[in-house]
Design a protein around this motif. Structure first.
Motif, mmCIF file in Angstrom:
data_model
loop_
_atom_site.group_PDB
_atom_site.id
_atom_site.type_symbol
_atom_site.label_atom_id
_atom_site.label_comp_id
_atom_site.label_asym_id
_atom_site.label_seq_id
_atom_site.Cartn_x
_atom_site.Cartn_y
_atom_site.Cartn_z
ATOM 1 N N GLN A 146 0.833 -1.200 0.000
ATOM 2 C CA GLN A 146 0.000 0.000 0.000
ATOM 3 C C GLN A 146 0.870 1.254 0.000
ATOM 4 O O GLN A 146 0.635 2.188 -0.778
ATOM 5 N N LEU A 147 1.880 1.276 0.874
ATOM 6 C CA LEU A 147 2.782 2.420 0.923
ATOM 7 C C LEU A 147 3.557 2.579 -0.379
ATOM 8 O O LEU A 147 3.752 3.697 -0.875
ATOM 9 N N GLN A 148 3.992 1.467 -0.936
ATOM 10 C CA GLN A 148 4.713 1.499 -2.206
ATOM 11 C C GLN A 148 3.855 2.142 -3.293
ATOM 12 O O GLN A 148 4.326 2.973 -4.084
ATOM 13 N N GLY A 149 2.566 1.778 -3.313
ATOM 14 C CA GLY A 149 1.657 2.341 -4.297
ATOM 15 C C GLY A 149 1.421 3.833 -4.087
ATOM 16 O O GLY A 149 1.355 4.606 -5.056
ATOM 17 N N LEU A 150 1.303 4.246 -2.829
ATOM 18 C CA LEU A 150 1.099 5.665 -2.540
ATOM 19 C C LEU A 150 2.301 6.499 -2.957
ATOM 20 O O LEU A 150 2.156 7.638 -3.427
ATOM 21 N N LEU A 151 3.491 5.927 -2.795
ATOM 22 C CA LEU A 151 4.698 6.612 -3.245
ATOM 23 C C LEU A 151 4.788 6.640 -4.770
ATOM 24 O O LEU A 151 5.131 7.660 -5.368
ATOM 25 N N ALA A 152 4.449 5.507 -5.387
ATOM 26 C CA ALA A 152 4.576 5.393 -6.837
ATOM 27 C C ALA A 152 3.650 6.365 -7.564
ATOM 28 O O ALA A 152 4.037 6.954 -8.589
ATOM 29 N N ASP A 153 2.430 6.537 -7.045
ATOM 30 C CA ASP A 153 1.508 7.457 -7.737
ATOM 31 C C ASP A 153 1.584 8.883 -7.190
ATOM 32 O O ASP A 153 0.765 9.729 -7.510
ATOM 33 N N ARG A 154 2.565 9.104 -6.314
ATOM 34 C CA ARG A 154 2.850 10.439 -5.772
ATOM 35 C C ARG A 154 1.703 11.004 -4.929
ATOM 36 O O ARG A 154 1.565 12.213 -4.808
ATOM 37 N N THR A 155 0.926 10.111 -4.349
ATOM 38 C CA THR A 155 -0.071 10.564 -3.381
ATOM 39 C C THR A 155 0.640 11.123 -2.154
ATOM 40 O O THR A 155 0.205 12.117 -1.570
ATOM 41 N N ILE A 156 1.745 10.467 -1.764
ATOM 42 C CA ILE A 156 2.555 10.930 -0.642
ATOM 43 C C ILE A 156 3.985 11.172 -1.121
ATOM 44 O O ILE A 156 4.372 10.712 -2.197
ATOM 45 N N SER A 157 4.733 11.879 -0.307
ATOM 46 C CA SER A 157 6.138 12.135 -0.607
ATOM 47 C C SER A 157 7.017 11.292 0.312
ATOM 48 O O SER A 157 6.526 10.586 1.192
ATOM 49 N N ARG A 158 8.306 11.404 0.132
ATOM 50 C CA ARG A 158 9.231 10.671 1.004
ATOM 51 C C ARG A 158 9.373 11.336 2.366
ATOM 52 O O ARG A 158 10.016 10.788 3.251
ATOM 53 N N ARG A 159 8.757 12.480 2.536
ATOM 54 C CA ARG A 159 8.724 13.137 3.847
ATOM 55 C C ARG A 159 7.460 12.698 4.584
ATOM 56 O O ARG A 159 6.649 13.506 5.004
ATOM 57 N N SER A 160 7.292 11.374 4.680
ATOM 58 C CA SER A 160 6.090 10.793 5.286
ATOM 59 C C SER A 160 6.462 9.944 6.494
ATOM 60 O O SER A 160 7.430 9.176 6.440
ATOM 61 N N LEU A 161 5.686 10.080 7.548
ATOM 62 C CA LEU A 161 5.881 9.302 8.772
ATOM 63 C C LEU A 161 4.711 8.343 8.933
ATOM 64 O O LEU A 161 3.553 8.769 9.022
ATOM 65 N N MET A 162 4.998 7.035 8.970
ATOM 66 C CA MET A 162 3.967 6.019 9.180
ATOM 67 C C MET A 162 3.803 5.792 10.679
ATOM 68 O O MET A 162 4.774 5.471 11.374
ATOM 69 N N ALA A 177 11.712 2.599 2.883
ATOM 70 C CA ALA A 177 12.688 3.610 3.295
ATOM 71 C C ALA A 177 12.015 4.865 3.839
ATOM 72 O O ALA A 177 12.476 5.989 3.606
ATOM 73 N N LEU A 178 10.924 4.657 4.594
ATOM 74 C CA LEU A 178 10.224 5.761 5.236
ATOM 75 C C LEU A 178 10.400 5.651 6.749
ATOM 76 O O LEU A 178 10.491 4.532 7.291
ATOM 77 N N PRO A 179 10.416 6.760 7.466
ATOM 78 C CA PRO A 179 10.476 6.706 8.927
ATOM 79 C C PRO A 179 9.130 6.259 9.497
ATOM 80 O O PRO A 179 8.088 6.374 8.838
ATOM 81 N N SER A 180 9.163 5.764 10.717
ATOM 82 C CA SER A 180 7.939 5.282 11.355
ATOM 83 C C SER A 180 7.896 5.731 12.806
ATOM 84 O O SER A 180 8.902 6.136 13.389
#
Length: 216
Positions: A146-162, A177-180
């Protein structure tokens, strides 16, 4: 102050406590397939993982059709009454309201729960409007995908905290490679969460908003 653009929240065990509806719907599915009902104290340890994983662990079955049937039976009851057997954790509503008014901070939900169920729960607590999107899972879809898809379609950026209460949330972030961040009011222990190297561990919801106390 951390430079996060997106805060991505898990739902079950993070925003709300699903225990009653989860236990009742799980036993509904088990009994309908001739498995014995399980006590709540045993079933609540399974809150968080995808349903098909839990069904396989509880029944010992590796039959994909049977597991799908169990999941469907769970959702049958959950869609009628289980979603409403849910309680909001204290401090969540105030925290989300505060974060929604914080400059440069955007909110989303990433849950293993099916998106339509998640939206109904958030609507029930008048929280849905705080989130720009709700990403839900389904059978065969892991949270890291799910996170991979959100990154791939640019819904979220790499400045995202899960943000979540179980190791599945933290490991999904790490795989992308996202912080949590782990929350300690849910169903994961401190040991479970620290093992996956979270950037933050929160003991109360207010600590999430405190990350941005100087960003107003």
């Amino acid at each position: 102050m951390p430079d996060y653009e997106w805060l991505l929240f898990d739902l079950d065990g993070t925003l709300s406590d699903p225990a009653e509806g989860f236990v009742n719907s799980m036993n509904h599915a088990l009994v309908s397939h001739d498995y014995p009902a399980r006590p709540a104290s045993e079933l609540t340890t399974y809150i968080g993982p995808p349903l098909e994983v839990t069904m396989g662990n509880l029944t010992g079955s590796k039959d994909s059709k049977r597991i799908r049937s169990l999941v469907d039976k769970y959702r049958e009851r959950y869609s009628e009454t289980g979603y409403a057997e849910n309680s909001l954790y204290p401090g969540i509503a105030d925290t989300l309201e505060h974060l929604s008014q914080t400059d440069g901070v955007r909110l989303g939900v990433c849950t293993s729960k099916r998106a339509d169920f998640a939206k109904r729960i958030l609507e029930r607590f008048s929280l849905l409007h705080y989130f720009e999107f709700v990403s839900g899972g389904d059978v065969g879809i892991a949270k890291w995908q799910q996170l991979q898809g959100l990154l791939a379609d640019r819904t979220i950026s790499r400045r995202s905290l899960m943000i979540g209460d179980r190791h599945f949330d933290l490991s999904a972030a790490a795989k992308n490679a996202l912080p949590s961040a782990g929350v300690l009011w849910g169903y994961g222990s401190r040991e479970e969460l620290t093992e996956h190297g979270p950037a933050h561990l929160f003991t109360r919801p207010v600590e999430i908003r405190d990350l941005f106390e100087h960003k107003q």
